[in-house]
Design a protein around this motif. Sequence first.
Motif, PDB file in Angstrom:
ATOM      1  N   ALA A 116     103.989 -45.462  44.645  1.00 18.23           N
ATOM      2  CA  ALA A 116     102.629 -45.259  44.143  1.00 18.23           C
ATOM      3  C   ALA A 116     101.750 -45.185  45.382  1.00 18.23           C
ATOM      4  O   ALA A 116     101.921 -45.952  46.322  1.00 18.23           O
ATOM      5  CB  ALA A 116     102.219 -46.423  43.262  1.00 18.23           C
ATOM      6  N   LEU A 117     100.852 -44.223  45.375  1.00 16.89           N
ATOM      7  CA  LEU A 117      99.984 -44.036  46.526  1.00 16.89           C
ATOM      8  C   LEU A 117      98.548 -44.262  46.070  1.00 16.89           C
ATOM      9  O   LEU A 117      98.015 -43.489  45.275  1.00 16.89           O
ATOM     10  CB  LEU A 117     100.175 -42.615  47.053  1.00 16.89           C
ATOM     11  N   GLN A 118      97.968 -45.328  46.574  1.00 17.08           N
ATOM     12  CA  GLN A 118      96.586 -45.633  46.191  1.00 17.08           C
ATOM     13  C   GLN A 118      95.619 -44.885  47.089  1.00 17.08           C
ATOM     14  O   GLN A 118      95.652 -45.027  48.298  1.00 17.08           O
ATOM     15  CB  GLN A 118      96.338 -47.126  46.289  1.00 17.08           C
ATOM     16  N   ILE A 119      94.770 -44.100  46.462  1.00 13.99           N
ATOM     17  CA  ILE A 119      93.929 -43.181  47.222  1.00 13.99           C
ATOM     18  C   ILE A 119      92.462 -43.359  46.847  1.00 13.99           C
ATOM     19  O   ILE A 119      92.134 -43.484  45.662  1.00 13.99           O
ATOM     20  CB  ILE A 119      94.311 -41.718  46.908  1.00 13.99           C
ATOM     21  N   ARG A 120      91.616 -43.319  47.845  1.00 17.57           N
ATOM     22  CA  ARG A 120      90.174 -43.250  47.566  1.00 17.57           C
ATOM     23  C   ARG A 120      89.785 -41.775  47.551  1.00 17.57           C
ATOM     24  O   ARG A 120      90.309 -40.968  48.323  1.00 17.57           O
ATOM     25  CB  ARG A 120      89.394 -43.988  48.642  1.00 17.57           C
ATOM     26  N   ALA A 121      88.890 -41.422  46.654  1.00 17.89           N
ATOM     27  CA  ALA A 121      88.531 -40.016  46.453  1.00 17.89           C
ATOM     28  C   ALA A 121      88.194 -39.302  47.773  1.00 17.89           C
ATOM     29  O   ALA A 121      88.595 -38.160  47.990  1.00 17.89           O
ATOM     30  CB  ALA A 121      87.359 -39.909  45.482  1.00 17.89           C
ATOM     31  N   PHE A 128     100.157 -40.438  42.602  1.00 16.98           N
ATOM     32  CA  PHE A 128      98.787 -40.738  43.016  1.00 16.98           C
ATOM     33  C   PHE A 128      98.136 -41.687  42.025  1.00 16.98           C
ATOM     34  O   PHE A 128      98.237 -41.486  40.808  1.00 16.98           O
ATOM     35  CB  PHE A 128      97.927 -39.463  43.065  1.00 16.98           C
ATOM     36  N   SER A 129      97.453 -42.659  42.589  1.00 22.35           N
ATOM     37  CA  SER A 129      96.677 -43.580  41.756  1.00 22.35           C
ATOM     38  C   SER A 129      95.309 -43.726  42.424  1.00 22.35           C
ATOM     39  O   SER A 129      95.224 -44.158  43.562  1.00 22.35           O
ATOM     40  CB  SER A 129      97.436 -44.902  41.684  1.00 22.35           C
ATOM     41  N   MET A 130      94.285 -43.310  41.713  1.00 28.05           N
ATOM     42  CA  MET A 130      92.956 -43.267  42.332  1.00 28.05           C
ATOM     43  C   MET A 130      92.283 -44.636  42.264  1.00 28.05           C
ATOM     44  O   MET A 130      92.139 -45.215  41.186  1.00 28.05           O
ATOM     45  CB  MET A 130      92.081 -42.206  41.645  1.00 28.05           C
ATOM     46  N   GLU A 131      91.886 -45.132  43.435  1.00 26.08           N
ATOM     47  CA  GLU A 131      91.244 -46.450  43.542  1.00 26.08           C
ATOM     48  C   GLU A 131      90.125 -46.627  42.530  1.00 26.08           C
ATOM     49  O   GLU A 131      90.037 -47.650  41.861  1.00 26.08           O
ATOM     50  CB  GLU A 131      90.624 -46.607  44.946  1.00 26.08           C
ATOM     51  N   GLU A 132      89.306 -45.607  42.445  1.00 24.28           N
ATOM     52  CA  GLU A 132      88.105 -45.693  41.623  1.00 24.28           C
ATOM     53  C   GLU A 132      88.421 -45.913  40.141  1.00 24.28           C
ATOM     54  O   GLU A 132      87.566 -46.341  39.384  1.00 24.28           O
ATOM     55  CB  GLU A 132      87.249 -44.423  41.771  1.00 24.28           C
ATOM     56  N   TYR A 133      89.632 -45.567  39.735  1.00 27.22           N
ATOM     57  CA  TYR A 133      89.979 -45.678  38.314  1.00 27.22           C
ATOM     58  C   TYR A 133      91.076 -46.693  38.061  1.00 27.22           C
ATOM     59  O   TYR A 133      91.804 -46.615  37.080  1.00 27.22           O
ATOM     60  CB  TYR A 133      90.397 -44.305  37.771  1.00 27.22           C
ATOM     61  N   VAL A 166      98.966 -47.985  50.323  1.00 21.99           N
ATOM     62  CA  VAL A 166      97.536 -47.785  50.279  1.00 21.99           C
ATOM     63  C   VAL A 166      97.170 -46.788  51.378  1.00 21.99           C
ATOM     64  O   VAL A 166      97.492 -46.999  52.551  1.00 21.99           O
ATOM     65  CB  VAL A 166      96.767 -49.109  50.484  1.00 21.99           C
ATOM     66  N   ALA A 167      96.565 -45.676  50.952  1.00 22.16           N
ATOM     67  CA  ALA A 167      96.209 -44.657  51.937  1.00 22.16           C
ATOM     68  C   ALA A 167      94.904 -45.037  52.626  1.00 22.16           C
ATOM     69  O   ALA A 167      93.864 -45.116  51.979  1.00 22.16           O
ATOM     70  CB  ALA A 167      96.056 -43.311  51.248  1.00 22.16           C
ATOM     71  N   ALA A 168      95.011 -45.284  53.925  1.00 20.50           N
ATOM     72  CA  ALA A 168      93.793 -45.649  54.659  1.00 20.50           C
ATOM     73  C   ALA A 168      93.988 -45.314  56.125  1.00 20.50           C
ATOM     74  O   ALA A 168      95.125 -45.183  56.603  1.00 20.50           O
ATOM     75  CB  ALA A 168      93.531 -47.141  54.494  1.00 20.50           C
ATOM     76  N   GLY A 169      92.892 -45.163  56.835  1.00 19.33           N
ATOM     77  CA  GLY A 169      92.979 -44.948  58.271  1.00 19.33           C
ATOM     78  C   GLY A 169      93.059 -46.299  58.941  1.00 19.33           C
ATOM     79  O   GLY A 169      92.913 -47.336  58.309  1.00 19.33           O
ATOM     80  N   GLU A 170      93.370 -46.293  60.242  1.00 16.69           N
ATOM     81  CA  GLU A 170      93.429 -47.594  60.914  1.00 16.69           C
ATOM     82  C   GLU A 170      92.588 -47.566  62.167  1.00 16.69           C
ATOM     83  O   GLU A 170      92.452 -46.524  62.778  1.00 16.69           O
ATOM     84  CB  GLU A 170      94.876 -47.946  61.278  1.00 16.69           C
TER      85      GLU A 170
END
Lengths: 255, 189
Positions: free
Chosen positions: B21-26, B162-167, B185-189
Motif C-alpha cells: 500500500a502506498l500512502q500518498i499526499r495529493a 494507492f491510498s490517498m492520505e486525504e481520504y 509512505v511516499a515522502a521526500g527526505e
Amino acid sequence: MAPKVDLSTSTRERCVTGIQGLDNALDGGIPRGNTILVTGSCGTGKTTLSLEFLVHGALDGETCLFISVTEASSKLLTNIIPYDFFEESLIKKGKLIFVDMPVVYERLGLNKLEFSLEEVDVLVRAVADIVKEMDVKRLVIDSITSVCYRLRTQEKIRDFILKIGATLSSLGCTSVLVSEISPAEERYSLFGVEEAIADGIIFMGNLERRGDLLRTLQVVKMRGTQHSRTKYVLDLTSAGVLLVPLLKGGSVAGG
Amino acid sequence: MSVTTNVAEKLLTLPESSAVALQIRAEHYFDVIRGILDNFAVKKELDSIYITSTIPSQSIVNALQVLEIDMSNIYFVDCISQIMMSMASKHEHTIYVESPTMLENLMLKVEYLIKRTEGKNDIIILDSINSLAIHNNTKILSEFLHLLVNNLRAKKAYTVIFSMEEYRSEDISNMLNIVVDETIVAAGE
Ligand SMILES: Nc1ncnc2c1ncn2[C@@H]1O[C@H](COP(=O)(O)OP(=O)(O)OP(=O)(O)O)[C@@H](O)[C@H]1O
Ligand SMILES: [Mg+2]
C-alpha cells in the motif's frame, strides 16, 4: 523428489479444454468421451467458447470437427475473434474441420421438416462415420437445438442424444452440444430432455448487478469429475475466454 | 531525496510478488507515479499495468508525455472514463472497463494484459483504493483486493495500491492491511 500426493477423486482421462479458467473449474478438463451441453441465451458466448475448445485441441494435434447447423461455417469464420493463438494451417492440415449440417441432411436425403426414428438413426450413423473416418477427438454441434426442432418429440430427442452420446463416447470423442434457451428459461435446455441425458452442463448467461451486465459461466454438472459450481464472470478476448470468480460481496438479491 | 527517488528506492528493496500500500499526499501524486513507472519499473524491466479509477487515463498519459516518459511498456485499464463520459481520444495502450463497479471485468482486463505482455514480469498499480471505495461497498472491495493480490502474487507480479492520505479511513486501512505485505509512505527526505 517426493511422490506427489494425489487427492483427486477421479482417474478418468481428461480432455483439456485449453481454456485455463474452465480447466481449473473442471479439475483438469472434461472427462474424455463425455457429451456435454453448452447452454445459454443468445450472444452469451457459446459459439466462441466451443470454437476455442476445438482450436486448442487442434493445436495439440487432435482432429477437431465443428458441425454448424444454424450458420454457414464460412460466415462463422469471418465472425470469430482473431485469436492470438489461431493458426490458419490447422484448417489446411485438416486438424480443424468445418461441416455444414444442411449439407449433411441433403446428402442423406433428409429433406423433411420432421425426422422419423429411422432417420434419426441415419443421422447418428452419418455423424459417427465422419468421426470414425477422420479420427475426430473433439466435436461441436452448434446448435443441437436446431437439430431438435427437426425431431419434435421428446422421445426422438432422447433417442438422438442417447445414441449420439454413446456412439461418440465409444469412439473416444469428447463432444460439445450447443443448446439455445431464452433468457427467462427455468431449465437448461429447450426440450428439457437434453439436460437430463448430457454428461455435463456448462451454463452461460448474463447477470445484472445494480445496472451492470456481466457475462457469466457456471458448470452445473459434469459426470466423472469433481468440479466447481461457482459462478464465474467471463471475458471473450483475443487471448481466449478468460474467467474470474463472481464476487459475492455479501450481496444477495439481484446477484 | 525527492519523493520520486524515495518511492523508487523503497520499492527496490522489496522482493518480487510483493503487494504494497502506498500512502500518498495529493501534492505528490505525479512524483509518485514517476517514481514507479519511470524509475522503478524501468530499472526492473517490468511491464506496467496502471488501473485508474481516479482520473481518466488520458490525463495520466498527458502528464507522462509532458514528463517525457517512455510509454511503450505501460498499459492502462481505465474504469472511470466511461462513466465520466470523457473518452474523447483513445490511447492504444488503454483498455476501458465500463464502470468501477465492474470489479470482475477489471480483473479480467489485467489478466488479459498480463497474457498479452508475456515474457516480462509485471507491476500492477491500482489508483486508487479510495476512488474504488466510492463506488463499491467494503465487502465486495475486500473480496476483490484479496482475489486480485493473490492472483498477481501467483504470477510473480508486484502490486502497488494507492491510498490517498486525504481520504484515509479505518475501513480502508483495515482492508489494505489484510492483503498487503507492507505500507510505504511516499515522502521526500
Ligand atoms: N471479433 C470479436 N471481438 C470481440 N468480441 C466479439 C467478437 N465476435 C463476437 N464477439 C462477442 O461475442 C458475442 C457473441 O458470442 P457468440 O456468438 O459466441 O455467442 P452465442 O452464445 O453463440 O450466440 P448465439 O446464440 O447468437 O449463437 C458477441 O455478442 C460479442 O460481444
Ligand atoms: Mg452461436
